[in-house]
Scaffold this motif. Structure first.
Motif, mmCIF file in Angstrom:
data_model
loop_
_atom_site.group_PDB
_atom_site.id
_atom_site.type_symbol
_atom_site.label_atom_id
_atom_site.label_comp_id
_atom_site.label_asym_id
_atom_site.label_seq_id
_atom_site.Cartn_x
_atom_site.Cartn_y
_atom_site.Cartn_z
ATOM 1 N N UNK A 1 0.820 -1.204 0.000
ATOM 2 C CA UNK A 1 0.000 0.000 0.000
ATOM 3 C C UNK A 1 0.860 1.263 0.000
ATOM 4 N N UNK A 2 1.995 1.179 0.754
ATOM 5 C CA UNK A 2 2.818 2.382 0.929
ATOM 6 C C UNK A 2 3.760 2.641 -0.244
ATOM 7 N N UNK A 3 4.271 1.551 -0.857
ATOM 8 C CA UNK A 3 5.333 1.714 -1.858
ATOM 9 C C UNK A 3 4.962 2.679 -2.992
ATOM 10 N N UNK A 4 3.741 2.577 -3.580
ATOM 11 C CA UNK A 4 3.441 3.516 -4.660
ATOM 12 C C UNK A 4 3.482 4.976 -4.199
ATOM 13 N N UNK A 5 3.099 5.200 -2.933
ATOM 14 C CA UNK A 5 3.134 6.570 -2.408
ATOM 15 C C UNK A 5 4.559 7.013 -2.103
ATOM 16 N N UNK A 6 5.279 6.141 -1.358
ATOM 17 C CA UNK A 6 6.597 6.539 -0.860
ATOM 18 C C UNK A 6 7.627 6.597 -1.992
ATOM 19 N N UNK A 7 7.360 5.920 -3.103
ATOM 20 C CA UNK A 7 8.343 6.005 -4.185
ATOM 21 C C UNK A 7 8.218 7.313 -4.984
ATOM 22 N N UNK A 8 7.215 8.131 -4.678
ATOM 23 C CA UNK A 8 7.150 9.475 -5.278
ATOM 24 C C UNK A 8 8.132 10.363 -4.504
#
Lengths: 155, 376
Positions: free
Chosen positions: B188-195
């Motif tokens: 869930x977090x990876x798509x957000x945190x990779x920005x």
């Protein structure tokens, strides 16, 4: 006359406890390490698993320079996986028991050297073979490094 | 009278000692699979000495059991400290700063004076009262937590991977977690945190949070909010990064900042209702810090009243009581470390789900409590 102020044992224990936590990281600080407080004795997430991705190749040659198969530890032994690892993914997995929580990425090469020396002694006690280990690593946010270790050069 | 001279309710040090000993045992257990590979590499070519690191782990476990029993306290603590230091000297690859934090806390628990208690005393139905003890252990634990936060901020301000760049968070989300863990929070977090800008924002937020938590934790006005924010931060870190013992040592340490023996909460249960009686009996037994008044009484099956007098009925009210006792942290640690890393592929998603459900239940209970208060 003013009463003499003394520290209770509790205060001495507390002061020593805190002093130790400042002194230990400072004593281990090295200018080459960034940042100086990143270590197994401090509060950084980077006394952590390796971030470097390494390619490793070991060659095992006879005295006349001809390459021969490297003797390996038994199936399932972690050193076997280490010696056989070629790709970065294989090497990351195999090198975990070497330096599970490395203080810096280059620690893997120092630990690897030590294991290779012991392997060489174990499988070639008479010193008739030459082991060459070529390790190339790239860390995502650090400088890439390479080291070549040659054990058992012909006299 | 300074904070280092004022006696404290001995239930707090007793719970801290038993908690640290419990976490020590779980930490040793969960490290074993990793350590056995380290020992195999360390002993390669000198197999005759393979017993030595295993003997040190066994000694540390014996010491931790002694600490859990709280007898003999100093000898047990010295055994744990000596065995873990010996293990580091022998096989440095086993060491991690989680173990360093554990080591310091074991030292604090073992070498501070106080009445003997142990886990058995804490689990008794009728606990005999303990005499007050010196405040050194809670003070050391509080100070230790603040040192951890400030040290972590120092590293984050100087480390090129942090310093507001968010690089390390992107690396953790995209490289480290997918290759090492099985929880679903990272998905869930990876798509957000990779920005990049989101990662930078989180980086600055975490650093700012860690810099201000130690200050808010000592402020009587802000302590409650700081404890809640810090607990959420550590739960989130645990469920995303699975940092072994770290989250649990910190969460246990939070109890050193809170009140003890205030009986500010109220719990009433209907003795005729079986589930409510069982909850009441176990809740009272696990209320190690004496935070609630426990009374069987006719009326609602199970009712919890907060310090402001707001009441919530039903099983959901149990969620309000969970943060009041260190036993919750010990159960959480058992959930996270009890499999010793052997069932991680199944346990990590399950742990994520259980913790998410517990947090949602707590939030729902708080909302219902507030709604009940504001309703006409």
């Amino acid at each position: 006359m003013e009463p003499q102020r003394t520290w209770s044992p509790a205060r001495w224990v507390a002061a020593l406890y805190l002093a130790a936590q400042v002194v230990i990281p400072l004593a281990r600080a090295r200018p080459s390490r960034v940042p100086p407080f990143s270590s197994r004795f401090s509060w950084s997430m980077f006394a952590g698993p390796l971030t470097a991705r390494c390619a490793h190749r070991v060659t095992w040659t006879r005295g006349d320079g001809q390459e021969v198969p490297l003797p390996l530890p038994p199936e399932g032994h972690p050193v076997r996986a280490l010696l056989l690892a070629r790709t970065a993914d294989e090497f990351v997995r195999a090198s975990q028991p070497l330096v599970t929580y490395a203080e810096d990425d280059q620690e893997v090469s120092r630990a690897l050297d030590e294991v290779l020396r012991r392997h060489k002694r174990a499988v070639d006690p008479r010193g008739e073979r030459v082991l060459v280990s070529d390790l190339r690593c790239e860390a995502p946010y650090g400088a890439p490094f390479r080291r070549v270790l040659t054990l058992g050069l012909p006299r | 009278m300074s904070a280092l001279d004022r006696p404290v309710d001995a239930r707090l040090p007793a719970a801290l000692r038993a908690g640290v000993a419990w976490l020590c045992l779980l930490g040793l257990w969960s490290d074993l699979p990793e350590w056995s590979r380290c020992f195999a590499v360390w002993s390669y070519g000198r197999e005759a000495y393979l017993w030595a690191p295993w003997a040190l782990v066994a000694l540390a476990a014996v010491g931790a059991l002694g600490l859990l029993h709280d007898h003999p306290r100093r000898a047990s603590g010295a055994l744990v400290l000596g065995a873990l230091a010996g293990l580091y000297a022998l096989v440095p690859a086993t060491w991690h700063n989680n173990l360093y934090l554990l080591w310091l806390l074991v030292g604090a628990c073992a070498f501070t004076p106080g009445p003997r208690a142990g886990l058995r005393w804490l689990l008794k139905e009728d606990r005999a009262p303990l005499p007050d003890e010196g405040p050194l252990l809670p003070w050391l634990v509080r100070t230790q937590l603040q040192v951890v936060y400030l040290g972590s901020v120092l590293v984050k301000l100087t480390h090129p991977w942090w310093s507001g760049t968010g690089q390390v968070l992107r690396w953790a989300a995209t490289v480290r977690q997918p290759s090492q863990h099985h929880g679903w929070w990272n998905g869930l977090l990876a798509p957000l945190v990779s920005v990049p800008w989101v990662a930078s924002l989180v980086d600055v937020g975490v650093t700012a949070g860690e810099a201000t938590l130690p200050l808010f934790l000592v402020s009587p006005r802000w302590r409650g909010a700081a404890l809640a924010a810090g607990a959420l931060l550590h739960c989130a870190m645990q469920e995303w990064l699975f940092p072994q013992l770290f989250s649990f040592l910190m969460l246990l340490g939070y109890f050193a900042f809170g009140p003890v023996g205030d009986r500010a909460w109220g719990v009433r249960w209907d003795p005729e209702t079986r589930w409510a009686s069982a909850l009441g009996a176990w809740g009272e037994r696990l209320d190690w810090l004496g935070r609630a008044r426990w009374e069987p009484a006719a009326g609602a099956a199970f009712r919890v009243t907060d310090p402001a007098g707001r009441a919530l009925d039903g099983p959901l009210a149990v969620a309000l009581l969970a943060p009041l006792t260190p036993a919750t942290v010990l159960v959480y640690a058992l959930l996270a470390l009890g499999d010793g890393g052997r069932l991680a592929a199944a346990r990590e998603p399950l742990e994520n789900a259980v913790v998410a459900a517990a947090l949602v239940a707590w939030a729902a209970a708080r909302v219902r409590l507030t709604a009940a208060w504001s309703a006409p």
